[in-house]
Design an enzyme around this catalytic site. Structure first.
Site, short mmCIF file in Angstrom:
data_model
loop_
_atom_site.label_atom_id
_atom_site.label_comp_id
_atom_site.label_asym_id
_atom_site.label_seq_id
_atom_site.Cartn_x
_atom_site.Cartn_y
_atom_site.Cartn_z
N THR A 16 1.05 -1.40 0.47
CA THR A 16 0.05 0.13 0.09
C THR A 16 1.06 0.88 -0.35
O THR A 16 1.87 0.96 0.51
CB THR A 16 -0.58 -0.09 1.06
OG1 THR A 16 -1.59 0.97 1.14
CG2 THR A 16 -0.34 -0.26 2.43
N HIS B 20 2.51 -10.57 14.82
CA HIS B 20 3.24 -10.63 15.50
C HIS B 20 2.77 -12.19 15.97
O HIS B 20 3.47 -13.23 17.25
CB HIS B 20 3.22 -10.07 16.79
CG HIS B 20 5.03 -10.44 17.63
ND1 HIS B 20 5.03 -10.82 17.85
CD2 HIS B 20 6.01 -9.09 17.35
CE1 HIS B 20 6.31 -11.27 18.29
NE2 HIS B 20 6.46 -10.02 18.67
#
Lengths: 408, 332, 327
Positions: free
Chosen positions: A329, A381
């Site tokens: 992006t 994560h």
């Protein structure tokens, strides 16, 4: 020159889809000879040519849907490079049109075809219809498709703390806003984005790591390739294909960033379908370049350019916004250095590419002006640790900085 | 029927009241307080009052003619009539029915639909059902001569004739000048012939003569009650003018003012043609009415009319919230 | 245990109501001496007498008016139209007098208007019609169309006891072809409420809304489609006015695809009305277009080949259902 138009096949019919061209540009066509086929809500049929001549232009290609009376092609009277009389093309008998079903026309620029019920269910359960493939007629998304999607979503995400319904959380602020207020309803696309963003943040453990890269070589490369691509191939070359290329190669070395999490399983994706976020008025959309690793650089450039254009023109097909494994992006041309993007579920990482600016940097103990760019990688994560993410980014940086014509 | 002086005065009073009430409606229309064409008629007073005077409260009446007098005789108050015209009626019409379609089963009035003779078979049904339930009850239907051409008239009269049901049909013949229609200009004998075709009797009567009307209606009702079946009464009017409203001036001999006009003609024919004047003349000649009594009756009628107008003015319009009420029966 | 036909059930219901309530009378052509063109009222004249069973002249408008007058005077008339097609002659009396009477001047008209409707018996254009919509469209008239034996009985009783004009449409093809056991009948409720539809078959794929003889066509189609894995839910309306909108909508919300089936012609038929209601009130629950299966817009033809093509058949429903299911 005669315009060939999309005919109106019935009083209530407002658009039609070109399903097949019987002639190519440059072909000779006789008057009344079948020229192309269309599909409408009521009937599928062959359309005869209005005049004799050469099909000099096709403006609406196969699979495209346009309003009635749109010019789909042009017939001229110049004969190109033909010696002798044009070959007489035998007149074909029109094929019997099958009993018209309550036809679901192929998806139009409005997005995947669905029904009121399906849209209601999607709203209630915050399902992105763009992510579903339809099993109904013409690729229509049916109630069953949505129900299946719901079932697969029901497998709870492991570390998601709350089992709250998958809706945008109720406003935390108890007091209504004070002061002057103008109220405007949310558009469908806005609602969809809103729901997705919140969901994503709650699903993934977002961490962002930021690198900077010297993309001077890429700037040069783009400059030299741009004109050629445009002139010879009709392709607008932006910086995006460069980043996609670097990312795709790096993902091959770091498969964890091209994966998704399903319950307590990791799905390592073997396809490299890179989503490219495109800003639209009032929202954004993420068309996907499927199998980006298999494309030539030109092919990649062409795919990116085409998708972006059709995204802005709202002409994307449902499969073109589905199946992404990683997303790139760009925060846009307004001067932001970098953003901390939100992961596009169910992926585990998204690369935000900042603006390319010339900056003074130290190169070999001297000050040089280089084209620099910030790269911000948000990653999940739950699956990807910081060290791994940084290693991936280092690889991406290396590839960008060492851009070589040979890569093409 | 023998009528005492008091009853005669009452009959006159109702005729006068009819006239004055209709004139007040005409004035309301002229003053643009009513919007639909009035469709009223002068000259009907004898039939209106006479045909409604004979029946008892048990009997039932329906009329597609603007027989205001008949309503008054049946116990409808002048205010109710004004309210109906203003579209403000209380129950049972509550402003829904339209003018000249008043109905109230409780007072023995069946509302018509404005069709010339649709009510004839309904009244045949009332008569027939009275017969089989052994009720001492007669049904009366008032129609215009033009209605005789309709299928409705035929089917209703035919049914009642076949069953010898206690039905009385009063056919009012209006003066033929300026009228079209199958029976316009027809002679008395035509209805008589038609009646014979049903096996029925037709009784002629001068429709402008109150006492004659009373007498003939009484005869017809007696026949009905003794099981002799329906009777058709043919009642030609000497004179009658229509008043729709719009731009028409309130026409003579509508105008009560004409009666008081000292320059009016004392021509006997004119008096004969006006049921009120004619009856008054009779009563005056018989010394059954004095001028003073006449004036008192007139004043009483005036008072009744102004009371009615006042009450109607004060009444509210029907509420739009009630628009969908009472389409079907609702169990309470 | 005996078998009771649909016609028998109508007969029985009228007979029982006439026994129960001396105010109930019956008018019509040939109903007394002849016992009715279809023998529905055989034996009635002997039992109830000529003051209650009235052979009328051929004057539908007239004797309907007579019934209205009788209703005003405390009786509860049943009016028979020998073939319901002849109700056209009483159109003025029914729509202008009866329908508006309570609304505009508070006088209720507790009459029942009944007669054999429908085609499929080679009777031609004037003895096979389904005229319901002319009266569905006129406010003030209730319209019922029973399909089963127990509904024929229960709705007739309800109609006779109703305080308003009820048009009771008997389907002539069902007269002797639809039967039930008397034991079954006895176990049913006596009176079937007007204004309540019923689910005859539960399904999850497509809801078929229908009434009268087409109920059997829908059920036949359901059997065929079940073998293909398409389950129809079949709703029998029973009443057209008042319409059981709630039951239809509840089904649509569950099943999400709906088809409306009737023997009446297409344009201005009940299917259009129901389709509009569903589109207005259950739009978000539709997973496919609303489909109608009806007769075409022509008079009922006489010739067998033509009439068979005119009246909807199970295969028409099957074809339409397959397409709708696949949508």
């Amino acid at each position: 020159m005669t315009d060939v138009i999309m005919p109106q096949m019935g009083e209530s019919i407002a658009e039609g889809t070109v399903t097949k061209w019987h002639k190519k540009v440059g072909d000779r066509v006789e008057r009344d000879e079948p020229l192309f086929e269309i599909s409408t809500d009521k009937v599928d049929t062959e359309i005869p040519s209005p005049v004799s001549g050469i099909l000099s232009e096709i403006r609406v290609g196969e699979g495209q849907t346009v309003p009635v009376n749109t010019v789909v092609g042009v017939i001229g009277d110049k004969v190109t490079k033909v010696t002798g009389t044009p070959p007489a093309v035998p007149r074909q008998a029109p094929s019997p049109s099958p009993a018209a079903p309550p036809a679901a026309a192929p998806p139009t620029e409005r997005g995947p075809r669905s029904s009121p019920l399906v849209r209601k269910m999607a709203r209630e359960h915050a399902i992105d219809l763009l992510k579903l493939s339809g099993s109904g007629q013409g690729g229509r998304i049916t109630k069953q498709d949505v129900l299946k999607q719901l079932e697969s979503q029901r497998a709870p995400a492991v570390s998601t703390p709350s089992k709250a319904p998958v809706k945008a959380p109720a406003a935390v602020a108890a007091a209504p806003p004070q002061g002057r207020i103008e109220i405007a309803p949310m558009s469908g696309i806005r609602k969809s984005i809103a729901e997705h963003m919140v969901l994503s943040r709650r699903t993934s453990a977002h961490v962002t790591t930021v690198f900077e890269a010297d993309v001077s070589r890429i700037v040069q490369a783009r400059e030299s390739l741009r004109r050629r691509f445009e002139k010879e191939d009709g392709v607008k070359l932006t910086y995006t294909p460069f980043f996609i290329r670097a990312v795709t190669s790096a993902l091959k070395s770091f498969p964890a960033l091209n994966a998704s999490i399903e319950g307590d399983r990791i799905l390592y994706r073997k396809d490299y379908n890179i989503g490219v976020a495109v800003a639209l008025e009032g929202g954004l959309i993420v068309p996907v370049v499927h199998h980006a690793d298999e494309k030539s650089f030109l092919g990649l450039a062409r795919a990116v350019s085409d998708l972006a254009e059709r995204a802005r023109g709202k002409k994307l097909k449902p499969e073109e916004v589905q199946g992404g494994t990683f997303t790139v992006t760009n925060p846009g041309p307004y001067g932001s250095l970098f953003g901390t993007p939100i992961i596009n579920q169910p992926q585990v990482a998204i690369l935000g590419v900042g603006g390319i600016h010339k900056r003074p940097v130290v190169v070999n103990d001297a000050i040089a002006v280089r084209s620099m760019v910030y790269l911000a990688l948000s990653f999940d994560h739950r699956l990807v640790d910081g060290a791994l993410a940084d290693q991936f980014m280092a690889d991406v940086k290396r590839r960008l900085e060492g851009w070589d014509e040979k890569i093409l | 029927m023998s009528l005492g002086k008091r009853q005669l005065h009452e009959l006159l009073f109702y005729m006068i009241l009819t006239r004055k009430l209709e004139e007040s409606l005409a004035r309301l229309h002229r003053d643009e307080r009513l919007s639909s064409p009035l469709g009223l008629r002068s000259g009907l007073e004898a039939v209106s009052v006479g045909a409604a005077f004979v029946p008892t409260p048990k009997d039932v009446l329906a009329s597609s003619l603007p027989t205001t007098g008949a309503l008054l005789l049946r116990g409808v108050k002048p205010a109710e009539i004004v309210l109906e015209f203003l579209g403000k009626g209380a129950e049972p019409s509550a402003g829904r029915s339209g003018i000249r379609h008043f109905g109230d089963l409780g007072r023995g009035i069946v509302a018509t639909t404005g069709h010339a003779a649709t009510h004839v078979s309904v009244m045949a049904g009332m008569a027939f059902s009275a017969q089989v339930q052994r009720q001492d009850r007669v049904a009366l239907a008032l129609v215009s001569d033009e209605a005789v051409a309709t299928g409705d008239f035929h089917e209703g009269v035919n049914f009642a004739a076949v069953r010898k049901a206690p039905l009385v049909v009063v056919v009012v013949r209006f003066p033929s000048a300026g009228r079209t229609g199958p029976l316009a200009g027809s002679e008395v004998s035509q209805l008589y012939e038609r009646a014979r075709g049903y096996g029925l009797t037709s009784l002629p009567v001068d429709g402008s003569d109150l006492l004659q009307v009373v007498q003939v209606v009484e005869t017809a009702m007696d026949r009905a009650k003794t099981g002799e079946g329906p009777t058709l009464i043919e009642a030609p009017l000497r004179s009658s003018t229509r008043y729709f409203g719009n731009d028409d001036a309130v026409p003579a001999p509508f105008g009560e003012a004409a009666r008081l006009d000292p320059t009016r003609s004392e021509n006997e024919t004119d008096v004969d043609a006006n049921p009120i004047w004619r009856f008054e003349r009779f009563l005056l000649q018989q010394d059954w009415l004095s001028e003073a009594e006449r004036t008192a009756l007139s004043a009483r009628a005036d008072e009744a009319v102004s009371d009615a107008l006042r009450a109607a003015d004060a009444a509210p319009s029907p509420s739009a919230l009630a628009l969908e009420d009472r389409l079907f029966h609702r169990a309470s | 245990m005996t078998e009771v036909t649909y016609l028998e059930a109508i007969r029985q219901a009228m007979w029982e109501e006439m026994e129960r309530d001396p105010r109930v009378i019956l008018l019509g052509e040939d109903v007394g001496l002849y016992g009715g063109a279809f023998k529905v009222t055989a034996g009635f004249l002997e039992k109830f007498g000529k003051d209650r069973i009235i052979d009328t002249p051929i004057s539908e408008e007239g004797y309907t008016g007579v019934a209205i007058g009788a209703a005003f005077n405390g009786l509860r008339p049943i009016v028979e139209f020998q073939f319901i097609d002849f109700i056209a002659n009483a159109f003025n009396m029914i729509t202008n007098f009866a329908a508006k009477s309570r609304y505009r001047w508070g006088a209720g008209v507790p009459i029942v208007m009944r007669g054999p409707s429908g085609g499929g018996v080679r009777a031609g254009p004037f003895h096979s019609q389904n005229p319901e919509m002319h009266f569905v469209h006129t406010p003030g008239i209730k319209v019922v169309a029973p399909a089963t034996v127990s509904d024929a009985r229960g709705l007739m009783k309800a109609a006779i006891r109703d305080e308003d004009p009820v048009l009771y449409l008997e389907h002539k093809k069902l007269y002797r072809h639809v039967k039930a056991s008397s034991a079954d009948l006895e176990s049913q409720e006596d009176v079937v409420p007007i204004g309540k539809a019923i689910v005859r078959r539960v399904g999850e794929d497509i809801a078929v809304v229908t009434y009268s003889a087409m109920l059997y066509v829908a059920l036949e189609a359901a059997e065929i489609l079940a073998k293909e894995g398409i389950e129809l839910e079949v709703i029998d309306l029973r009443s057209l006015v008042p319409l059981d909108k709630e039951l239809i909508l509840e089904s649509v919300r569950r099943v999400n695809k709906v088809m409306i089936l009737h023997e009446d012609t297409r344009t201005g038929g009940m299917a259009g009305e129901i389709a509009a209601i569903v589109a207005e009130e259950a739009f978000d629950d539709l997973d496919g277009p609303i489909v109608r299966v009806t007769a075409p817009d022509t008079p009922v033809p006489y010739a067998a080949a033509l009439e068979d093509a005119f009246i909807p058949r199970a295969e028409d429903v099957v074809r339409a259902a397959r397409r709708l299911a696949a949508y």
